[in-house]
Design an enzyme around this catalytic site. Structure first.
Site, PDB file in Angstrom:
ATOM      1  N   SER A  14      85.576  64.578   4.082  1.00  0.00           N
ATOM      2  CA  SER A  14      85.613  64.920   5.508  1.00  0.00           C
ATOM      3  C   SER A  14      86.805  65.788   5.892  1.00  0.00           C
ATOM      4  O   SER A  14      86.768  66.480   6.902  1.00  0.00           O
ATOM      5  CB  SER A  14      85.630  63.638   6.358  1.00  0.00           C
ATOM      6  OG  SER A  14      86.750  62.839   5.997  1.00  0.00           O
ATOM      7  N   GLU A 191      92.818  57.679  17.789  1.00  0.00           N
ATOM      8  CA  GLU A 191      94.121  57.851  17.140  1.00  0.00           C
ATOM      9  C   GLU A 191      93.833  57.964  15.643  1.00  0.00           C
ATOM     10  O   GLU A 191      93.852  56.981  14.919  1.00  0.00           O
ATOM     11  CB  GLU A 191      95.020  56.649  17.450  1.00  0.00           C
ATOM     12  CG  GLU A 191      96.420  56.733  16.883  1.00  0.00           C
ATOM     13  CD  GLU A 191      97.447  57.360  17.822  1.00  0.00           C
ATOM     14  OE1 GLU A 191      98.605  57.480  17.422  1.00  0.00           O
ATOM     15  OE2 GLU A 191      97.075  57.733  18.952  1.00  0.00           O
ATOM     16  N   HIS A 195      91.911  62.751  10.032  1.00  0.00           N
ATOM     17  CA  HIS A 195      91.048  63.902  10.311  1.00  0.00           C
ATOM     18  C   HIS A 195      91.707  64.871  11.292  1.00  0.00           C
ATOM     19  O   HIS A 195      92.233  64.470  12.316  1.00  0.00           O
ATOM     20  CB  HIS A 195      89.697  63.419  10.856  1.00  0.00           C
ATOM     21  CG  HIS A 195      88.974  62.553   9.873  1.00  0.00           C
ATOM     22  ND1 HIS A 195      88.947  61.178   9.987  1.00  0.00           N
ATOM     23  CD2 HIS A 195      88.292  62.869   8.753  1.00  0.00           C
ATOM     24  CE1 HIS A 195      88.248  60.682   8.973  1.00  0.00           C
ATOM     25  NE2 HIS A 195      87.850  61.689   8.210  1.00  0.00           N
TER      26      HIS A 195
END
Length: 225
Positions: A14, A191, A195
């Site tokens: 990701s 939070e 990422h």
């Protein structure tokens, strides 16, 4: 005569992937990578959230890349975050074993494999230094790169330098962070110290570009800056 476009394929998790619209402004660095190159380069971002070096292969994603990759194309390989999970790998055994399949597969097609160590998570200690949350995976990749003579971009070291230079507070701007009711995609707030936001993704992509220049890869001549 129109020269054939050279391709860069991205295999990763990701932190590299194109994030869906409902997660915006969350973005992986691969999402913005095309913007650093002229029209001679085409980037195929095959990275996907939640994938480890082994699950990416088990789902047939590497096979699909190798069916399309052409001689002199590049395969950038960045895994590690999810290799830590229960379905993942062990650093000096299965992690290196699966990474080797990317390397061998690319080379058999006449393409160039490039290894990239994982980006750091944003976790500072009380002295303002970054904590390593990635265990032995970055060092295992560095060892494998040396053993198999594969060019390596050390994002693990580069992101450590970047986050620490910014400091604990300023480095927040690289990540997806909102207070409640500040962004429609994150009404409860977020939070996220893993990422990136789009601005952060650009900064990480710049580090990859820096690595390409340091390695003097042929694709460096197509960088637009």
């Amino acid at each position: 005569m129109d020269m054939k476009r050279q391709a860069i394929y991205l295999a990763g998790d990701s932190t590299v992937a194109n994030c869906p619209k409902h997660e915006a402004p969350m973005a992986g660095w691969g999402q913005v990578f095309q913007t650093f190159f002229n029209e001679k380069i085409i980037v195929f971002n095959e990275a996907l959230g939640g994938r480890s070096s082994n699950s990416f292969i088990e789902e047939g994603r590497l096979r699909t890349i190798l069916e399309h990759i052409q001689p002199n194309d590049y395969l950038f390989i960045q895994f590690g975050h999810n290799d830590q999970k229960f379905y993942g790998t062990e650093p000096y055994s299965t992690y290196q074993y699966y990474l080797s399949q990317y390397i061998t597969g690319a080379r058999e097609k006449g393409a160039h494999p490039i290894l990239l160590t994982s980006v750091h998570r944003r976790k500072f200690d009380k002295n303002g230094k970054l904590e390593n949350t990635l265990g032995e995976y970055p060092l295992a990749m560095i060892q494998l790169a040396e053993r198999k003579d594969v060019p390596l971009i050390d994002l693990w070291s580069k992101t450590k330098s970047l986050y620490e230079a910014l400091g604990e507070e300023e480095s927040r701007k690289l990540f997806t962070m909102f207070l409640p009711n500040k962004h429609p995609n994150y009404p409860d707030g977020i939070e996220d110290n893993t990422h990136f936001c789009e601005a952060g993704a650009y900064e990480i992509a710049k580090l990859v570009i820096e690595g390409i220049k340091e390695l003097e890869l042929s694709i460096g001549s197509y960088i637009t800056d």
